[in-house]
Write a protein that holds these residues in place. Sequence first.
Motif, short mmCIF file in Angstrom:
data_model
loop_
_atom_site.label_atom_id
_atom_site.label_comp_id
_atom_site.label_asym_id
_atom_site.label_seq_id
_atom_site.Cartn_x
_atom_site.Cartn_y
_atom_site.Cartn_z
N PRO A 117 35.23 27.36 37.55
CA PRO A 117 36.52 26.76 37.92
C PRO A 117 36.40 25.42 38.62
O PRO A 117 37.28 24.58 38.50
CB PRO A 117 37.16 27.82 38.83
CG PRO A 117 36.51 29.10 38.43
CD PRO A 117 35.11 28.73 38.02
N THR A 129 36.42 22.59 35.99
CA THR A 129 37.55 22.45 35.08
C THR A 129 38.75 21.90 35.85
O THR A 129 38.83 22.05 37.06
CB THR A 129 37.93 23.81 34.44
OG1 THR A 129 38.18 24.75 35.47
CG2 THR A 129 36.82 24.33 33.54
N CYS A 135 42.39 21.50 37.52
CA CYS A 135 43.34 22.45 38.09
C CYS A 135 44.61 22.44 37.24
O CYS A 135 45.00 21.42 36.70
CB CYS A 135 43.68 22.07 39.53
SG CYS A 135 42.28 22.18 40.64
N GLY A 136 45.23 23.63 37.12
CA GLY A 136 46.46 23.73 36.35
C GLY A 136 46.18 24.03 34.90
O GLY A 136 45.12 24.54 34.53
N TYR A 167 44.77 28.42 32.28
CA TYR A 167 45.32 27.91 33.53
C TYR A 167 44.26 28.11 34.61
O TYR A 167 43.75 29.22 34.78
CB TYR A 167 46.60 28.65 33.92
CG TYR A 167 47.30 28.01 35.10
CD1 TYR A 167 48.24 27.02 34.91
CD2 TYR A 167 46.99 28.39 36.40
CE1 TYR A 167 48.88 26.41 35.98
CE2 TYR A 167 47.62 27.79 37.49
CZ TYR A 167 48.56 26.80 37.27
OH TYR A 167 49.17 26.19 38.33
N ASN A 168 43.93 27.05 35.33
CA ASN A 168 42.94 27.14 36.42
C ASN A 168 43.66 27.02 37.75
O ASN A 168 44.18 25.96 38.09
CB ASN A 168 41.90 26.03 36.28
CG ASN A 168 40.81 26.14 37.32
OD1 ASN A 168 40.63 27.18 37.94
ND2 ASN A 168 40.06 25.07 37.50
N HIS A 169 43.69 28.12 38.49
CA HIS A 169 44.28 28.11 39.83
C HIS A 169 43.15 27.80 40.80
O HIS A 169 42.24 28.59 40.99
CB HIS A 169 44.92 29.46 40.14
CG HIS A 169 45.47 29.56 41.52
ND1 HIS A 169 46.23 28.56 42.08
CD2 HIS A 169 45.36 30.53 42.46
CE1 HIS A 169 46.57 28.91 43.32
NE2 HIS A 169 46.06 30.11 43.56
N CYS A 170 43.19 26.61 41.39
CA CYS A 170 42.10 26.09 42.21
C CYS A 170 42.20 26.51 43.66
O CYS A 170 42.13 25.69 44.57
CB CYS A 170 42.04 24.58 42.09
SG CYS A 170 41.60 24.02 40.45
N SER A 171 42.37 27.78 43.91
CA SER A 171 42.38 28.30 45.27
C SER A 171 41.34 29.41 45.35
O SER A 171 41.01 30.03 44.35
CB SER A 171 43.76 28.87 45.60
OG SER A 171 43.71 29.61 46.80
N PRO A 229 42.77 33.27 41.69
CA PRO A 229 41.87 32.12 41.70
C PRO A 229 41.02 32.05 40.43
O PRO A 229 40.64 33.08 39.87
CB PRO A 229 40.98 32.37 42.92
CG PRO A 229 41.79 33.27 43.79
CD PRO A 229 42.58 34.13 42.85
N TYR A 236 52.93 25.85 37.63
CA TYR A 236 53.16 26.58 38.88
C TYR A 236 54.65 26.55 39.20
O TYR A 236 55.27 25.50 39.13
CB TYR A 236 52.33 25.93 39.97
CG TYR A 236 52.58 26.41 41.37
CD1 TYR A 236 52.41 27.75 41.70
CD2 TYR A 236 52.95 25.53 42.37
CE1 TYR A 236 52.61 28.19 43.00
CE2 TYR A 236 53.16 25.95 43.67
CZ TYR A 236 52.99 27.30 43.98
OH TYR A 236 53.19 27.73 45.26
#
Length: 93
Positions: free
Chosen positions: A29, A32, A34-35, A45-49, A72, A88
């Motif tokens: 992740p 890649t 984010c989003g 979809y990459n959730h960067c948390s 995440p 989001y």
Amino acid sequence: MAIATGSLLVATVASAAPAVPSQERSNDPARTPCGYFETEHDAKYNHCSDTTRVVINVDTIWAPDYTKCVGPGVTYLGSTDDIRFASYVGRTC
């Protein structure tokens, strides 16, 4: 570059290997975007948390749009033939 020394002409050439882009693809992740993003045939979809889970809206081509809770990292959404975009919606789940 050519250097003349008396009657001898010496040519020097810098030899450096040409830069070749890496052919590797990573599912990491951190590497890649984010989003929402697409690979050759996949919508993801990459959730960067590291800790939260969020709600995204998935914009589809052939079916009604839907919301999805993602954690995440990278989440596979489907084929790019079926998915147009994801974003989001502003809340956690």
